[in-house]
Design a protein around this motif. Structure first.
Motif, short mmCIF file in Angstrom:
data_model
loop_
_atom_site.label_atom_id
_atom_site.label_comp_id
_atom_site.label_asym_id
_atom_site.label_seq_id
_atom_site.Cartn_x
_atom_site.Cartn_y
_atom_site.Cartn_z
N GLY A 1 13.08 -1.87 -1.19
CA GLY A 1 12.50 -3.12 -0.74
C GLY A 1 11.03 -2.99 -0.43
O GLY A 1 10.45 -1.91 -0.47
N ASN A 2 10.45 -4.14 -0.09
CA ASN A 2 9.02 -4.19 0.22
C ASN A 2 8.74 -5.29 1.22
O ASN A 2 9.18 -6.43 1.05
CB ASN A 2 8.22 -4.43 -1.07
CG ASN A 2 6.74 -4.63 -0.82
OD1 ASN A 2 6.30 -5.74 -0.53
ND2 ASN A 2 5.97 -3.57 -0.92
N ASN B 1 11.98 6.69 3.11
CA ASN B 1 10.76 7.33 2.63
C ASN B 1 9.53 6.84 3.38
O ASN B 1 8.41 6.94 2.90
CB ASN B 1 10.58 7.13 1.11
CG ASN B 1 10.27 5.69 0.74
OD1 ASN B 1 10.52 4.76 1.52
ND2 ASN B 1 9.72 5.49 -0.45
N TRP B 2 9.73 6.30 4.57
CA TRP B 2 8.60 5.95 5.43
C TRP B 2 8.95 6.30 6.87
O TRP B 2 10.12 6.42 7.24
CB TRP B 2 8.22 4.48 5.29
CG TRP B 2 9.12 3.48 5.97
CD1 TRP B 2 9.00 2.99 7.24
CD2 TRP B 2 10.30 2.85 5.44
NE1 TRP B 2 10.00 2.09 7.52
CE2 TRP B 2 10.81 1.98 6.43
CE3 TRP B 2 10.95 2.93 4.21
CZ2 TRP B 2 11.95 1.20 6.23
CZ3 TRP B 2 12.10 2.16 4.01
CH2 TRP B 2 12.58 1.31 5.02
N LYS B 3 7.92 6.48 7.69
CA LYS B 3 8.11 6.91 9.07
C LYS B 3 8.64 5.78 9.94
O LYS B 3 8.44 4.60 9.64
CB LYS B 3 6.79 7.42 9.66
CG LYS B 3 6.28 8.71 9.05
CD LYS B 3 5.00 9.16 9.74
CE LYS B 3 4.48 10.47 9.16
NZ LYS B 3 3.23 10.91 9.82
N ASP C 1 2.92 -9.75 0.45
CA ASP C 1 3.09 -8.72 -0.57
C ASP C 1 4.31 -9.01 -1.46
O ASP C 1 4.71 -10.16 -1.60
CB ASP C 1 3.19 -7.34 0.08
CG ASP C 1 1.83 -6.86 0.59
OD1 ASP C 1 0.81 -7.33 0.07
OD2 ASP C 1 1.80 -6.04 1.53
N ALA C 2 4.90 -7.98 -2.04
CA ALA C 2 5.94 -8.18 -3.06
C ALA C 2 7.18 -8.89 -2.50
O ALA C 2 7.76 -9.75 -3.17
CB ALA C 2 6.34 -6.84 -3.67
N ALA D 1 0.82 -1.21 0.00
CA ALA D 1 0.00 0.00 0.00
C ALA D 1 0.85 1.26 0.00
O ALA D 1 0.44 2.31 -0.52
CB ALA D 1 -0.94 0.00 1.21
N HIS D 2 2.05 1.18 0.56
CA HIS D 2 2.95 2.34 0.60
C HIS D 2 3.69 2.52 -0.72
O HIS D 2 4.06 3.63 -1.10
CB HIS D 2 3.97 2.16 1.73
CG HIS D 2 5.00 3.24 1.79
ND1 HIS D 2 4.82 4.42 2.49
CD2 HIS D 2 6.25 3.34 1.24
CE1 HIS D 2 5.89 5.19 2.36
NE2 HIS D 2 6.77 4.55 1.61
N GLY D 3 3.90 1.43 -1.42
CA GLY D 3 4.77 1.46 -2.60
C GLY D 3 6.14 0.94 -2.22
O GLY D 3 6.32 0.31 -1.17
#
Length: 263
Positions: A122-123, A200-202, A130-131, A83-85
């Motif tokens: 990464g994911n 790029n995420w908290k 997910d990925a 969902a974040h990318g």
């Protein structure tokens, strides 16, 4: 008779005037609709411009790893899900950081201590639906080696929480390996070095600051009635056991990576 004719003429004039007003109103409605469409298009253009012009939000965390330069210290995290990318994480340090006269943990005669740029994408994690991936986009070290054991599945140790059950996953021999299904990570050289984590995420990454050699638990899996159990944990490892990132994890074949000589 004349009065009736006058009334008829007045009615006809009124009808004509009404028709003119109706036509003008319709024309005005069309003009307003066209204007509304132009305004909506301009708003879309502005929104698109702002999305393209504004940079992606970056979250910066500076960490300091003390301890000994002869040890590598764990750093671990979990990438965001679909969902974040794509999650983006960079570990970096400028060559002169900790190069002051009273510092210089790696080279006492020079301000040039260690330069590092490690850019990852990464994911999620191995347990996610997910990925589930991690790629090394760029990796550069200068003056001395600082990064080791980079892996999508955090390289750690594993043990049973319940000795009467099977061990989940690998690591039964007590070795350091890619056993963690919940975290990604790497090891960074200690001794008094500053590193910068940019994402790029908290949320902050977890790490050893070098103040202790005691192990830390990453995750415990010990569900009642399950047939297996596991505790993943990390602890500092000797610098002599350093593992350079694997070249085939780099997705850009036109930028091959050659590991520097071991310092």
């Amino acid at each position: 008779m004349a009065l009736e004719q006058d009334i008829g003429a007045l009615i006809a004039s009124t009808n004509q005037l009404t028709a003119v007003v109706d036509n003008k109103a319709q024309a005005l409605d069309k003009q307003m609709a066209a204007l509304d469409a132009r305004v909506a298009k301009k708003e879309q253009d502005v929104d698109k411009f702002l999305q393209e012009a504004l940079p992606e939000t970056r979250y910066v965390q500076d960490i300091f790893i003390g301890g000994s330069k002869d040890y590598l210290y764990p750093v671990w995290w979990t990438f965001p899900a679909n969902a974040h990318g794509v999650g983006k994480l960079t570990v970096s340090r400028e060559y002169h950081w900790n190069g002051g006269v009273g510092e210089r943990p790696l080279n006492t005669s020079s301000v040039h201590q260690a330069a590092l740029l490690l850019e990852l994408e990464g994911n999620a994690c191995q347990w996610s639906g997910d990925a589930n991936f991690m790629n090394i986009k760029r990796f550069s070290e200068r003056y001395t080696n600082t990064a080791s054991h980079v892996h999508f599945m955090m390289q750690c140790k594993a043990e049973k929480v319940d000795p009467n059950r099977d061990l989940y996953g690998g690591g039964a021999d007590g070795s350091v390996g890619p056993w963690s299904y919940i975290s990604s990570g790497l090891y960074l050289r200690g001794g008094g070095l500053k590193y910068r984590i940019t994402k790029n995420w908290k949320g902050d990454v977890n790490y050893f600051d070098g103040s202790s050699m005691e192990r830390k638990s990453i995750y415990e899996y010990n569900v009642p009635n399950a047939t297996s159990t596991v505790r993943w944990f990390v602890e500092p490892i000797p610098f002599t056991e350093r593992k350079a990132p694997i070249a085939n994890t780099i997705p850009y074949v036109n930028h091959p990576y050659t590991p520097p000589a071991t310092a």
